[in-house]
Write a protein that holds these residues in place. Structure first.
Motif, PDB file in Angstrom:
ATOM      1  N   ILE A 109       0.856  -1.185   0.000  1.00  0.00           N
ATOM      2  CA  ILE A 109       0.000   0.000   0.000  1.00  0.00           C
ATOM      3  C   ILE A 109       0.892   1.235   0.000  1.00  0.00           C
ATOM      4  O   ILE A 109       1.786   1.373   0.853  1.00  0.00           O
ATOM      5  N   ALA A 110       0.658   2.108  -0.964  1.00  0.00           N
ATOM      6  CA  ALA A 110       1.337   3.395  -1.000  1.00  0.00           C
ATOM      7  C   ALA A 110       0.438   4.420  -0.310  1.00  0.00           C
ATOM      8  O   ALA A 110      -0.701   4.636  -0.736  1.00  0.00           O
ATOM      9  N   PHE A 111       0.942   5.005   0.787  1.00  0.00           N
ATOM     10  CA  PHE A 111       0.188   6.004   1.543  1.00  0.00           C
ATOM     11  C   PHE A 111       0.597   7.396   1.073  1.00  0.00           C
ATOM     12  O   PHE A 111       1.791   7.725   1.046  1.00  0.00           O
ATOM     13  N   LEU A 112      -0.375   8.199   0.712  1.00  0.00           N
ATOM     14  CA  LEU A 112      -0.114   9.569   0.320  1.00  0.00           C
ATOM     15  C   LEU A 112      -0.644  10.511   1.393  1.00  0.00           C
ATOM     16  O   LEU A 112      -1.766  10.319   1.892  1.00  0.00           O
ATOM     17  N   SER A 113       0.171  11.519   1.715  1.00  0.00           N
ATOM     18  CA  SER A 113      -0.205  12.463   2.765  1.00  0.00           C
ATOM     19  C   SER A 113       0.423  13.818   2.471  1.00  0.00           C
ATOM     20  O   SER A 113       1.485  13.883   1.841  1.00  0.00           O
ATOM     21  N   PRO A 114      -0.208  14.906   2.906  1.00  0.00           N
ATOM     22  CA  PRO A 114       0.392  16.229   2.693  1.00  0.00           C
ATOM     23  C   PRO A 114       1.662  16.399   3.538  1.00  0.00           C
ATOM     24  O   PRO A 114       1.698  16.000   4.702  1.00  0.00           O
ATOM     25  N   ASP A 115       2.700  16.986   2.951  1.00  0.00           N
ATOM     26  CA  ASP A 115       3.916  17.271   3.705  1.00  0.00           C
ATOM     27  C   ASP A 115       3.831  18.671   4.297  1.00  0.00           C
ATOM     28  O   ASP A 115       2.758  19.299   4.305  1.00  0.00           O
ATOM     29  N   ALA A 116       4.956  19.166   4.803  1.00  0.00           N
ATOM     30  CA  ALA A 116       4.958  20.480   5.443  1.00  0.00           C
ATOM     31  C   ALA A 116       4.603  21.592   4.461  1.00  0.00           C
ATOM     32  O   ALA A 116       4.128  22.660   4.877  1.00  0.00           O
ATOM     33  N   ASN A 117       4.824  21.354   3.170  1.00  0.00           N
ATOM     34  CA  ASN A 117       4.500  22.351   2.143  1.00  0.00           C
ATOM     35  C   ASN A 117       3.111  22.132   1.537  1.00  0.00           C
ATOM     36  O   ASN A 117       2.798  22.713   0.496  1.00  0.00           O
TER      37      ASN A 117
END
Length: 356
Positions: free
Chosen positions: A209-217
């Motif tokens: 599973i590839a998890f995508l999440s917002p980073d600091a930017n």
């Protein structure tokens, strides 16, 4: 000498016995009863009718079935009894409620840390998620990248250096096989980070599973550590019973293997910790009443996880303790309710204002 005259009463009047005629008046006749099984009184005769010396009258006999007016005093008594009974119940209930509030507010019982309240921390990020096709495109580019420069705009921060990530990407391809498909799944129900998921399947039959999440930017990127199911140290060292604290990404499910130094069920909660990266089933134990216990139990109780049979992906810190079986570990930290980490460990969130 006997006399055939009829006897006289005290005043010289003779008493004469007469037989009742067929149509004579019967004072207590059952044929004239009116209201159920009551008694009907005979018509009273005054003194002139009875004459001097007649038997004293008993007066009017009360009926067994009272009229409406005659029952009024009984109703008043009953209402008063009900009123006082209700007041007594209200007083007892108010006293009990006050005692309970006093106890739970700290007025009674042992003095110690308050019970942890299971809460639901909310991730503050409200950034809209990309379209599913765009997320699939990002994951496909991530899987094809083989240099740190190519990976830099595609992945979040990691525990590994860019060169180590490149090396591991090549090792994962050798172990899993070529990519067969990339397909968007759904948003992830996590309390530590805003997550979307994309399923990657391989030619050898496995998947990740590839998890995508917002980073600091505020850019949506792939979490490499979650994708690789990164553990430290390696599983070989962990399963040898190394006393070093380890960070693991495992599946968690409640269990009841209480044995050895963890046999006390009142002090410890047991969880099985299977992993798709090895075949040895290990067990984790967490002290009851701690933030770590709260994080595990509350995660198991979430609606989405119950629908999946209670099996939950989590990131934990575990430690092997002397005297325990080599498959038994103490859970020292609960970092996340997924394989991707957030800005703050889950047990820290539950040890904060929500537990006070």
């Amino acid at each position: 000498m006997s006399s055939n005259k009829p006897p006289r009463d005290g005043l010289g009047h003779q008493k004469v016995k007469t037989k009742a005629s067929a149509g004579s008046f019967r004072p207590w006749s059952l044929s004239k009863m009116r209201k159920g099984l009551g008694f009907q009184t005979a018509k009273r005769k005054n003194a002139r009718e009875t004459g001097i010396g007649a038997a004293p009258s008993m007066g009017q006999v009360g009926r067994m079935i009272k009229t409406t007016d005659e029952r009024l005093p009984i109703r008043y008594v009953t209402a008063a009894a009900i009123f006082f009974f209700g007041c007594t119940c209200m007083f007892i209930g108010a006293t009990a409620a006050a005692a309970v509030l006093w106890w739970f507010s700290g007025g009674g019982g042992p003095k110690g840390p308050k019970t942890i309240q299971f809460g639901t921390p909310v991730t503050a990020s409200h950034l809209p998620a990309p379209e599913p096709a765009e997320m699939e495109k990002s994951v496909t580019a991530f899987l094809a990248a083989r240099t740190p420069r190519d990976l830099d705009p595609l992945i979040r921060s990691s525990s590994l250096s860019p060169d180590e990530i490149v090396t591991r990407m090549a090792a994962l391809e050798a172990a899993d096989g070529k990519v067969r498909s990339v397909r968007y799944l759904r948003p992830i129900d996590s309390r530590t980070a805003r997550l979307e998921s994309v399923l990657v399947t391989f030619s050898k039959g496995g998947n990740r599973i590839a998890f995508l999440s917002p980073d600091a930017n505020q850019q949506w990127r792939v979490d490499f550590d979650g994708y690789a199911r990164y553990v430290h140290p390696s599983w070989d060292q962990i399963l040898k019973g190394s006393p070093e604290e380890a960070t693991v990404r495992v599946q968690v499910i409640p269990d009841n293997y209480y044995n050895g130094i963890y046999r006390d069920e009142q002090s410890w909660a047991c969880f099985a910790l299977p992993s798709p990266d090895h075949e040895t089933l290990i067990f984790g134990y967490v002290a009851r009443g701690t933030p770590q216990h709260a994080a595990l139990v509350s995660t198991m109780n979430r609606t989405e996880r119950r629908a999946q049979g209670g099996l939950q992906r989590m990131t934990l810190k575990i430690r092997h303790t002397d005297g325990s079986d080599r498959r038994q570990f103490e859970i020292t930290r609960v970092l996340s309710d997924e394989w991707a980490l957030g800005d703050q460990p889950l047990d820290d969130q539950l040890a904060g204002p929500l537990s006070k």
